[in-house]
Design an enzyme around this catalytic site. Structure first.
Site, PDB file in Angstrom:
ATOM      1  N   ASP A 256       0.818  -1.250  -0.023  1.00  0.00           N
ATOM      2  CA  ASP A 256      -0.031  -0.198  -0.056  1.00  0.00           C
ATOM      3  C   ASP A 256       0.872   1.136  -0.171  1.00  0.00           C
ATOM      4  OD1 ASP A 256      -2.077  -1.503  -0.109  1.00  0.00           O
ATOM      5  OD2 ASP A 256      -2.888  -1.289   2.021  1.00  0.00           O
ATOM      6  N   LYS A 428      23.819  -9.009   4.800  1.00  0.00           N
ATOM      7  CA  LYS A 428      24.545  -8.085   4.274  1.00  0.00           C
ATOM      8  C   LYS A 428      24.551  -6.494   4.909  1.00  0.00           C
ATOM      9  CE  LYS A 428      22.627 -10.894   0.991  1.00  0.00           C
ATOM     10  NZ  LYS A 428      23.568 -11.814   0.698  1.00  0.00           N
TER      11      LYS A 428
END
Length: 508
Positions: A256, A428
């Protein structure tokens, strides 16, 4: 029935083996018929290879990448140049690339959104330059009006995603490197199907090579039959073309326009430890609410339009409709191999070069070019506490050997290296000084820095940098530190093999 796929690296090695055999056959012919046309042909190929090397030297590519290709061409003077012509970074391949991806240049002047890059200059001027760099290259500004939540594992993110996806009222955009049938994806798919039935616009984009051994044949058609608009990014067709290396390694979920997820977590059971392959799978992600989600939405729509060739239309309908009070700044960004800007590595190096107290890094692969290696060693030699956490159990033995080949130089410069003992660390992240952090999909290797479509979110101040630092310290507590004694115990044959692989690491 699933396709069998041994990996792009195996495909490349097979092609290299074929070229080597062809070269040996031609050399035998040249020796057998020394005065014949074969000898002339041999010399022509040699001259072409020399021309290719000279042209390669003059290019602006990364030096390590150029050196690797020069060695290949000189080792295989008959066919190495042809191999580079079709597989390397050449105009031949750029011409074959689908169509050029355009830089994000969203216009927010007439929208109820105001990027916070200028405000960041007043509050945190030492980070404003990085924010301006990302915005100028990627079109992704820094934002206020955003709150974030940090997930220490795939299990935490999965629990959150189920709740947020069920709340969707207008649209759901999902872009992932890997989807695989199992508890995680099937649960999410059930929610997506329910949302389609409620009239929600659901779009899914997954990387074809990333999923080629994970999903049934023509799985995109199956998803489309459920009412889910689906794209297989950069369909894998085994040919000598470098664009096959340009994979969509991003992991983005937008709901949304007000909620966005990003991190290292794909939608497969190993990421929530329902399937165990390499011990405990350690991964991380973030949830962003508010104005900064606009960047994630724009990144998705950019690649969606790039992949489908269809104009998406006015993006205003997909922009955030709410903001959250916050004293921090959030800047999601994307990196593309289709331009000449190495954004991901530059952002990492800016953080490393500007750190005052510490820099902590987690990465599953540590394959460094000279620039990154210099940044890390210089920071450590300047008194910055530099720590890197890598996996204790590898998923790719060859890349793991290359990773370990960097340990000695880093450790002797003062960098501390840790291998995560419980299993495979796929997170990461880079965090420095408790006030800046990056969480995303960007590995510290050539593929992420130069070949893949990647994404990350930079957090300036706020709660996320501290949360990342605490999590990394917890990982370090569960890891073994690599020291000089460990380096001395490493068998020298393995060290030599790793050094050879390191030369060719830009091509892995």
């Amino acid at each position: 029935m699933k396709k069998k796929f041994g990996g792009i690296l195996q495909d490349r090695l097979l092609i290299g083996g074929i070229l080597l055999i062809l070269q040996m056959v031609l050399m035998v012919l040249c020796i057998t018929f020394l005065s014949s046309k074969w000898f002339v042909l041999y010399r022509v190929f040699e001259v072409l290879s020399i021309i290719m090397v000279i042209w390669l030297i003059r290019k602006y590519d990364n030096p390590a990448y150029k050196i690797a290709w020069i060695i290949v061409i000189l080792l295989f003077p008959l066919f190495g140049g042809i191999f580079y012509l079709f597989w390397g970074n050449t105009p031949v391949n750029r011409a074959r690339t689908m169509h050029k991806i355009e830089k994000l240049e969203p216009d927010y002047t007439d929208k109820p959104l105001t990027p916070a890059t200028e405000r960041l200059e007043h509050v945190m001027p030492h980070y404003a330059r990085r924010a301006r760099y990302i915005e100028s290259i990627c079109g992704c500004p820094a934002w206020g009006g955003s709150q974030a939540e940090y997930f220490r594992s795939g299990e935490e993110q999965f629990a959150s995603m189920k709740v947020e996806l069920a709340k969707a009222e207008r649209f759901i955009f999902m872009e992932y490197f890997i989807l695989e049938e199992g508890e995680m994806w099937n649960t999410i798919l059930d929610i997506l199907v329910q949302k389609v039935q409620e009239g929600v616009d659901v779009r899914v984009m997954y990387d074809d090579a990333g999923c080629i051994s994970k999903l049934p044949w023509k799985y995109d058609d199956y998803l489309c039959s459920l009412g889910i608009q689906t794209v297989r990014f950069n369909k894998f067709i085994p040919t000598l073309n470098t664009y096959l290396n340009n994979r969509d390694h991003r992991k983005i979920c937008v709901i949304d326009g007000n909620v966005g997820y990003m991190g290292g977590i794909n939608l497969a059971d190993e990421y929530i430890n329902k399937t165990v392959r390499f011990g405990y799978w350690k991964d991380t992600a973030v949830l962003v609410r508010g104005e900064a989600v606009a960047n994630m939405t724009e990144m998705f729509l950019q690649l969606w339009q790039f992949s489908t060739g269809k104009y998406v239309g006015d993006h205003a309908a997909y922009l955030p409709t709410a903001s959250w009070p916050s004293d921090s700044f959030v800047q999601p960004f994307g990196d593309s191999p289709m331009d000449n800007f190495n954004v991901s590595e530059t952002v990492y190096m800016q953080i490393i070069n500007n750190a005052q107290r510490y820099v902590y890094i987690t990465t599953p692969y540590l394959v460094l070019d000279n620039e990154m290696l210099t940044a890390l060693t210089t920071a450590a030699q300047s008194g910055v506490d530099v720590r890197i956490v890598t996996p204790g159990i590898p998923d790719k033995p060859a890349v793991y050997a290359v990773t370990r080949s960097f340990y000695q130089q880093l450790i002797r410069a003062g960098v501390k290296i840790y291998e995560y003992r419980p299993g495979f660390i796929h997170a990461k992240m880079v965090v420095a000084d408790d006030d800046v952090a990056v969480v995303g999909t960007i590995n510290m290797d050539f593929r992420s820095f130069f070949l893949h479509f990647e994404c990350g979110t930079v957090f300036y101040s706020g709660n996320i940098p501290q949360a990342v630092r605490i999590d990394v310290e917890d990982c370090i507590a569960q890891s073994r530190e690599i020291d000089e004694e460990w380096i001395r115990r490493m068998p020298w044959p393995l060290s030599i093999v790793a050094s050879i692989l390191r030369v060719f690491s830009p091509l892995l």
